[in-house]
Write an enzyme that holds these catalytic residues in place. Structure first.
Site, mmCIF file in Angstrom:
data_model
loop_
_atom_site.group_PDB
_atom_site.id
_atom_site.type_symbol
_atom_site.label_atom_id
_atom_site.label_comp_id
_atom_site.label_asym_id
_atom_site.label_seq_id
_atom_site.Cartn_x
_atom_site.Cartn_y
_atom_site.Cartn_z
ATOM 1 N N GLY A 167 9.960 -39.026 0.252
ATOM 2 C CA GLY A 167 8.940 -39.937 0.769
ATOM 3 C C GLY A 167 7.540 -39.621 0.300
ATOM 4 N N CYS A 209 12.201 -43.139 0.279
ATOM 5 C CA CYS A 209 12.984 -42.705 -0.881
ATOM 6 C C CYS A 209 13.696 -41.424 -0.452
ATOM 7 C CB CYS A 209 12.116 -42.535 -2.113
ATOM 8 S SG CYS A 209 10.624 -41.534 -1.885
ATOM 9 N N ARG A 237 7.851 -42.451 -4.689
ATOM 10 C CA ARG A 237 8.129 -43.885 -4.679
ATOM 11 C C ARG A 237 7.643 -44.544 -3.392
ATOM 12 N NH1 ARG A 237 14.391 -43.062 -6.145
ATOM 13 N NH2 ARG A 237 13.914 -41.077 -5.118
ATOM 14 N N ARG A 292 2.754 -33.558 -10.734
ATOM 15 C CA ARG A 292 3.116 -34.796 -11.431
ATOM 16 C C ARG A 292 2.319 -34.959 -12.723
ATOM 17 N NH1 ARG A 292 6.617 -33.786 -8.606
ATOM 18 N NH2 ARG A 292 7.382 -34.926 -6.791
#
Length: 610
Positions: free
Chosen positions: A313, A310, A316, A362
């Protein structure tokens, strides 16, 4: 923490791993002692099935967000080598490690954040690699300049010239040339680019580039697949949409989205049988499933490796790497000797944590891509996602005039409820409502015994989210939401004979006074007496969807299904225990389950009998 005293990985080790991951993101140069312990356990798990070599990255000199020991898998061990513990220390490596390390030291400048291409999965001699996208000119010049200024003065003269000399196109040619040589060394042909942009742009400046827009067409020898996939920010919307992926579609019309899906006209890729032109109409589940079919097809039919990346890295990319590793493991063609707990530990630790996934950030932002990854396992349990045999399905015919509901438990309360959003519209994003939704009863004995209390569970049979329904079953017991002491709840009831249209030639149809469990995604689950306890009913999810009354698909529960389901259950228990319950509003899962249970009448403000 002391070093590993046993090779065995238990569910509580998964809990401890997640507890550490949610507190800190791995950076090898920060001296992560716990990370080194985790690294050693990963090496033990790799060694059970593979011969491998290690390229050292102790101080992050190759990449500060990569493991301290980068593993290069060479070949799978034979049964004799595994059973007899045959030593192969004196066997020469397939790789020239010093030469490979030097190639990596040069190639890393071509990639964003120096995240060079690394082989992480080996299937039939074909490498599945991961990396970041290509670095922009600004990053490339900046990184090489800093290294030139601050690296050791006794560095070899030719190395200094290679790092600090040259400008413009010469530098691009040199470093991207090293990157291309590295990919060819690992026999990579297919480059799968998940970026939704051609180049990542911030504040009007190109932060990254990508192979698909290389002006000099340096990557012409590779087959470049532009397969745009939403970034981790989209999984905040998935969380806010009550974890229902089937109602989620990415907005491809956004200004920054300028990459279109492009699968080249290739003799191998043309055989997949998917209409790629419709990708903008696919929901999140369909999009992920179809990309998995693409990867599996290339591995099954091709004879070369794959690079998946992505932007950086670490979101995703590990999601698809993890899904591929687990899918191949479930087929018995990778990490064949590992248990569900062991393969889960390996992919969480190596694919996510040690390669730099920032779980604390996240979770804090509600971007639960990690949770989505393992929750998604329920959608790839069927044989169509296998690299082995064709689909093993049994189809049960239904006529147009017969909507057969033999033995299905119905909600006797006939209450209306809305999972999220308006109950008058199902067309808008994130709005999904159900009327008179059927309830099925099933038990979910957890693999993680120290969290399971053995209570029966209840879920909703709805098209929108089989995964969310099963998650509800597995986690409500952790918060005392399902018990057996109140007289106010309803009990399982058999559908009256008058409501059935029974074909006497069908021996499999249940008779009067019995009922049949339907899983959250439509699978028929064996017969039990209406007087039996739901404790006696086996439970397991299914990967298909019940699309109509005319035809139902009953999946024969395969070894693949059982293995993936076991991994999913262990992960769910650990995630709820170590992350969701401690993050409060940030995690959101527990609150969602509580609200979900109240709305459908599974629980009220007081303890409820089911």
């Amino acid at each position: 923490m002391s070093g590993p005293s046993s090779d065995e990985i238990k569910p509580e080790d998964i809990h401890n791993l997640l507890e550490h991951c949610v507190k800190t993101a791995h950076k090898v140069k920060d001296g992560d002692i716990e990370g080194e312990f985790i690294m050693e356990r990963c090496l033990v798990l790799f060694s059970k099935d593979y011969r491998y070599s290690v390229i050292k990255n102790f101080s992050g000199e190759l990449c500060g967000h990569y493991p301290s020991k980068v593993v290069f898998l060479e070949y799978q061990l034979s049964e004799d080598e595994r059973n007899n513990k045959k030593r192969y220390d004196d066997v020469q490596s397939m790789y020239d490690i010093p030469r490979m390390r030097e190639l990596i030291k040069q190639a890393r400048y071509a990639r964003c954040r120096s995240r060079f291409a690394v082989p992480v999965i080996l299937y039939e001699g074909k490498h599945i690699c991961r990396s970041a996208t290509l670095a922009s000119g600004a990053e490339m010049f900046g990184r090489t300049g800093l290294d030139f200024l601050f690296s050791a003065p006794d560095r070899p003269q030719e190395e200094a010239a290679d790092r600090g000399g040259g400008t413009g196109a010469d530098t691009f040619d040199r470093f991207r040339g090293h990157d291309i040589n590295l990919l060819k060394t690992m026999s990579i042909k297919y480059i799968c680019d998940l970026m939704v942009e051609k180049k990542k742009v911030k504040f009007g400046m190109n932060i990254t580039s990508s192979e698909k827009v290389d002006k000099e067409n340096r990557y012409a020898d590779f087959c470049i697949l532009s397969i745009p996939y939403p970034g981790c920010e989209f999984f905040k919307e998935w969380k806010d949409n009550s974890y229902f992926g089937e109602t989620m579609k990415f907005d491809w019309s956004q200004d920054y989205v300028d990459a279109n899906l492009d699968v080249p006209d290739d003799s191998l890729l043309n055989k997949i049988g998917l209409d790629w032109k419709k990708y903008r109409t696919w929901d999140l589940i369909q999009l992920t499933q179809n990309y998995m079919k693409l990867f599996i097809h290339i591995l099954r039919e091709g004879d070369t490796g794959i690079l998946v990346h992505c932007i950086s890295g670490w979101d995703r990319t590990p999601m698809f790497i993890s899904l591929l590793r687990l899918s191949l493991w479930a087929d018995g063609v990778a990490h064949a000797t590992l248990s569900p707990s062991e393969i889960l530990y390996l992919t969480l630790a190596y694919d996510w944590y040690l390669f730099g996934h920032n779980l604390p950030d996240r979770v804090n932002k509600g971007e639960e891509i990690l949770f989505f990854c393992f929750n998604f396992l329920t959608y790839i349990t069927s044989e169509e996602f296998s690299v082995k045999s064709p689909s093993n399905l049994r189809k049960v015919s239904r006529t147009d005039s017969e909507c057969n509901m033999d033995g299905v438990l119905l909600d006797t309360d006939h209450r209306r409820f809305s999972i999220r959003g308006s109950n008058t519209s199902i067309s808008s994003l994130g709005s999904c409502s159900f009327e008179n939704a059927p309830v099925f009863f099933s038990t979910n004995p957890e693999d993680d015994s120290h969290l399971s209390n053995g209570n029966p569970s209840v879920s909703i049979s709805a098209r929108y989210s089989p995964a969310a329904s099963r998650l509800s079953m597995e986690t409500t017991t952790l918060h005392g939401s399902v018990h057996s002491n109140s007289s106010s709840s309803s009990s399982p009831m058999a559908v009256p004979n008058s409501l059935r249209k029974v074909d006497t030639t069908r021996a499999s149809s249940p008779g009067c006074g019995s009922w049949q469990v339907v899983s959250s995604c439509g699978s028929l689950r064996g017969l039990v007496s209406s007087h039996d306890s739901p404790h006696s009913v086996g439970s397991s999810g299914s990967s298909g969807r019940l699309s109509s009354c005319q035809e139902a698909i009953e999946y024969v529960e395969s070894t693949r299904h059982k293995k993936l389901d076991a991994v999913r259950r262990i992960f769910h228990n650990a995630y709820v225990n170590k992350i969701a319950t401690k993050s409060g509003g940030a995690g959101g899962i527990v609150n969602f389950l509580d609200q979900f249970a109240e709305k459908v009448g599974i629980r009220s403000g007081r303890t409820t009998v089911v």
